[in-house]
Scaffold this motif. Sequence first.
Motif, mmCIF file in Angstrom:
data_model
loop_
_atom_site.group_PDB
_atom_site.id
_atom_site.type_symbol
_atom_site.label_atom_id
_atom_site.label_comp_id
_atom_site.label_asym_id
_atom_site.label_seq_id
_atom_site.Cartn_x
_atom_site.Cartn_y
_atom_site.Cartn_z
ATOM 1 N N MET A 11 0.841 -1.203 0.000
ATOM 2 C CA MET A 11 0.000 0.000 0.000
ATOM 3 C C MET A 11 0.876 1.254 0.000
ATOM 4 S SD MET A 11 -1.218 -0.148 4.040
ATOM 5 C CE MET A 11 -0.962 -1.934 4.170
ATOM 6 N N LYS A 12 0.281 2.341 -0.518
ATOM 7 C CA LYS A 12 0.991 3.626 -0.529
ATOM 8 C C LYS A 12 0.855 4.292 0.842
ATOM 9 C CE LYS A 12 1.098 3.945 -5.345
ATOM 10 N NZ LYS A 12 0.969 2.463 -5.421
ATOM 11 N N VAL A 13 1.608 5.367 1.037
ATOM 12 C CA VAL A 13 1.626 6.022 2.344
ATOM 13 C C VAL A 13 0.235 6.559 2.728
ATOM 14 C CG1 VAL A 13 2.355 8.324 1.539
ATOM 15 C CG2 VAL A 13 2.953 7.561 3.857
ATOM 16 N N ALA A 14 -0.556 7.000 1.733
ATOM 17 C CA ALA A 14 -1.889 7.534 2.039
ATOM 18 C C ALA A 14 -2.776 6.447 2.637
ATOM 19 C CB ALA A 14 -2.537 8.103 0.771
ATOM 20 N N GLU A 15 -2.679 5.232 2.066
ATOM 21 C CA GLU A 15 -3.484 4.130 2.611
ATOM 22 C C GLU A 15 -2.967 3.718 3.998
ATOM 23 O OE1 GLU A 15 -3.915 0.643 0.123
ATOM 24 O OE2 GLU A 15 -4.924 -0.440 1.753
ATOM 25 N N LEU A 16 -1.635 3.695 4.149
ATOM 26 C CA LEU A 16 -1.051 3.372 5.465
ATOM 27 C C LEU A 16 -1.579 4.359 6.513
ATOM 28 C CD1 LEU A 16 0.969 1.765 7.215
ATOM 29 C CD2 LEU A 16 2.747 3.395 6.508
ATOM 30 N N SER A 17 -1.683 5.623 6.094
ATOM 31 C CA SER A 17 -2.179 6.661 6.998
ATOM 32 C C SER A 17 -3.617 6.379 7.424
ATOM 33 C CB SER A 17 -2.066 8.025 6.306
ATOM 34 O OG SER A 17 -2.832 8.980 6.984
ATOM 35 N N SER A 18 -4.480 6.066 6.430
ATOM 36 C CA SER A 18 -5.889 5.860 6.801
ATOM 37 C C SER A 18 -6.068 4.537 7.551
ATOM 38 C CB SER A 18 -6.801 5.946 5.576
ATOM 39 O OG SER A 18 -6.545 4.858 4.722
ATOM 40 N N SER A 24 -3.988 3.133 9.601
ATOM 41 C CA SER A 24 -3.428 3.170 10.959
ATOM 42 C C SER A 24 -3.952 4.346 11.775
ATOM 43 C CB SER A 24 -1.899 3.256 10.882
ATOM 44 O OG SER A 24 -1.526 4.480 10.274
ATOM 45 N N GLY A 25 -4.749 5.205 11.109
ATOM 46 C CA GLY A 25 -5.244 6.378 11.831
ATOM 47 C C GLY A 25 -4.141 7.337 12.231
ATOM 48 N N THR A 26 -3.083 7.400 11.426
ATOM 49 C CA THR A 26 -1.933 8.260 11.738
ATOM 50 C C THR A 26 -1.703 9.186 10.554
ATOM 51 O OG1 THR A 26 -0.979 6.348 12.870
ATOM 52 C CG2 THR A 26 0.492 8.207 12.472
ATOM 53 N N SER A 27 -1.481 10.466 10.793
ATOM 54 C CA SER A 27 -1.305 11.400 9.679
ATOM 55 C C SER A 27 -0.021 11.095 8.914
ATOM 56 C CB SER A 27 -1.252 12.838 10.194
ATOM 57 O OG SER A 27 -0.047 13.035 10.893
ATOM 58 N N GLU A 30 2.841 -5.255 8.122
ATOM 59 C CA GLU A 30 3.790 -5.084 9.232
ATOM 60 C C GLU A 30 3.870 -3.619 9.651
ATOM 61 O OE1 GLU A 30 5.528 -6.602 11.649
ATOM 62 O OE2 GLU A 30 4.259 -8.184 10.844
ATOM 63 N N HIS A 31 3.808 -2.714 8.653
ATOM 64 C CA HIS A 31 3.875 -1.281 8.966
ATOM 65 C C HIS A 31 2.625 -0.812 9.717
ATOM 66 C CE1 HIS A 31 7.021 -1.420 5.804
ATOM 67 N NE2 HIS A 31 7.554 -0.443 6.518
ATOM 68 N N VAL A 32 1.453 -1.329 9.305
ATOM 69 C CA VAL A 32 0.205 -0.959 9.987
ATOM 70 C C VAL A 32 0.292 -1.370 11.453
ATOM 71 C CG1 VAL A 32 -2.299 -1.343 10.085
ATOM 72 C CG2 VAL A 32 -1.139 -1.247 7.852
ATOM 73 N N ARG A 33 0.759 -2.616 11.650
ATOM 74 C CA ARG A 33 0.879 -3.178 12.991
ATOM 75 C C ARG A 33 1.861 -2.378 13.851
ATOM 76 N NH1 ARG A 33 -0.197 -8.338 14.737
ATOM 77 N NH2 ARG A 33 1.117 -8.956 16.493
ATOM 78 N N ARG A 34 2.988 -2.052 13.257
ATOM 79 C CA ARG A 34 4.012 -1.310 13.989
ATOM 80 C C ARG A 34 3.520 0.089 14.363
ATOM 81 N NH1 ARG A 34 9.267 -2.515 15.767
ATOM 82 N NH2 ARG A 34 10.490 -0.634 15.850
ATOM 83 N N LEU A 35 2.815 0.734 13.435
ATOM 84 C CA LEU A 35 2.292 2.075 13.722
ATOM 85 C C LEU A 35 1.318 2.039 14.886
ATOM 86 C CD1 LEU A 35 1.762 3.822 10.290
ATOM 87 C CD2 LEU A 35 3.023 4.712 12.265
ATOM 88 N N ARG A 36 0.505 0.994 14.955
ATOM 89 C CA ARG A 36 -0.438 0.887 16.072
ATOM 90 C C ARG A 36 0.304 0.755 17.392
ATOM 91 N NH1 ARG A 36 -4.675 -2.962 12.865
ATOM 92 N NH2 ARG A 36 -5.761 -1.245 11.803
ATOM 93 N N LEU A 37 1.410 -0.015 17.369
ATOM 94 C CA LEU A 37 2.208 -0.178 18.591
ATOM 95 C C LEU A 37 2.850 1.162 18.987
ATOM 96 C CD1 LEU A 37 3.368 -2.041 20.779
ATOM 97 C CD2 LEU A 37 5.166 -2.725 19.180
ATOM 98 N N LEU A 54 -4.598 -3.328 19.043
ATOM 99 C CA LEU A 54 -3.223 -3.839 19.001
ATOM 100 C C LEU A 54 -3.182 -5.358 18.934
ATOM 101 C CD1 LEU A 54 -1.826 -1.380 21.638
ATOM 102 C CD2 LEU A 54 -1.120 -1.498 19.247
ATOM 103 N N ASP A 55 -4.382 -5.964 18.743
ATOM 104 C CA ASP A 55 -4.421 -7.409 18.558
ATOM 105 C C ASP A 55 -3.936 -8.146 19.812
ATOM 106 O OD1 ASP A 55 -4.867 -9.719 17.187
ATOM 107 O OD2 ASP A 55 -2.979 -9.682 16.061
#
Lengths: 218, 218
Positions: free
Chosen positions: A1-8, A10-13, A42-49, B140-141
């Motif tokens: 996914m692109k950064v815009a999708e990663l942002s939406s 993960s709920g992170t700007s 993995e990036h989505v998961r890490r951002l949540r952490l 966070l699963d």
Amino acid sequence: MKVAELSSRSGTSVASIKYYLREGLLAGGAMTGRNQAEYSEEHVRRLRLIRALLDVGGLSVAAAKAVLSAVDSQATVGHDLLGIAHSQLARAGRSDRADPAWAAARAEVEAFVRRRGWHVSPASPSLDAAADAVTAFRTLDQADLLSLMEPYGDAAEAVAAKEVAAVVARQDPARMVEGTVVGTIVGEALLNAIRRMAQEDASARLLLPPDRLARDSG
Amino acid sequence: MKVAELSSRSGTSVASIKYYLREGLLAGGAMTGRNQAEYSEEHVRRLRLIRALLDVGGLSVAAAKAVLSAVDSQATVGHDLLGIAHSQLARAGRSDRADPAWAAARAEVEAFVRRRGWHVSPASPSLDAAADAVTAFRTLDQADLLSLMEPYGDAAEAVAAKEVAAVVARQDPARMVEGTVVGTIVGEALLNAIRRMAQEDASARLLLPPDRLARDSG
């Protein structure tokens, strides 16, 4: 996914994502062009952490980075990771540690730990944090409330045994490491909220007249 | 005493004292000259309470002012003061409360409170704080760790009954009010430190080889 999708996802700007990338909290994506990177689950998961450490745990970016490095290091064994998480979570001591009153409080905490037979490293920041709180009770002329230390010890012992067992039950080392960090930080927030509800209940039962008790709560 | 002595007695800088006077956290002294005021033991005591709210409790000056106004108001009954202290202590919610996942977590917390038969006002900020933590565990699963809610409830119930009884035993209303505020804030810091020591003990027993267990702790 692109950064815009990663942002939406993960709920992170995007600005925050770029900041975490620069600071080394988040690994870069796979480059698919000069200015384009591809990110994974993995990036989505890490951002949540990362967000849990910063938002729920109230860690600084530097402290979150130290915890995440320990999480990433294959060399960190479970027990040491707990120490690293606790060190980063410990708020900078506000008490004057040259003060004889603080030294006395620290000795009192050590005696408490010995009495309970707990294995606590002399370097544990929790010993200092407890001494800060004991000093505050004495300075504020509320030493009678120190009678609560033993009930706190009983409650903590019961809870900690179940917390550690729940994390160790996971088997997968990466999941254990995550559980240690999240359990320490988010678990503390949950326990504190539950303690306040229990206080509200105990206070209502003891202090409210029966008609208001019935009216106020669901 | 003069402001310089008040400063050394309370461990607070003169600049901070002037700031608290301006902000209305601390009452002025008795004027003994155009630019000279006389302060009392009451001022020393009040300054220590202000420092505990700011340093140990991590409150903002505005939040400390709200708690202190409630402490000062003769009209505040014991039980309502607890609610005011809890409201000011509650960190601004970080979770997205329009999120259906948050609404589900909040319903889960309400069911938990009902199951335990606790009297908790539907307006209590602790319900939201608990929902924030539950949402974080799920996002966070780490939902398996929500099995800890019942042990947390048992521990909180045991501890809260003793906390409220210790404060109510004081009889003097002013001392009860102080005990509520200090017990909530400093008591939380003490309980959290003790919980971490108990976690360290449980983790050491479960995860360390016997030789390191013996070496690491006193």
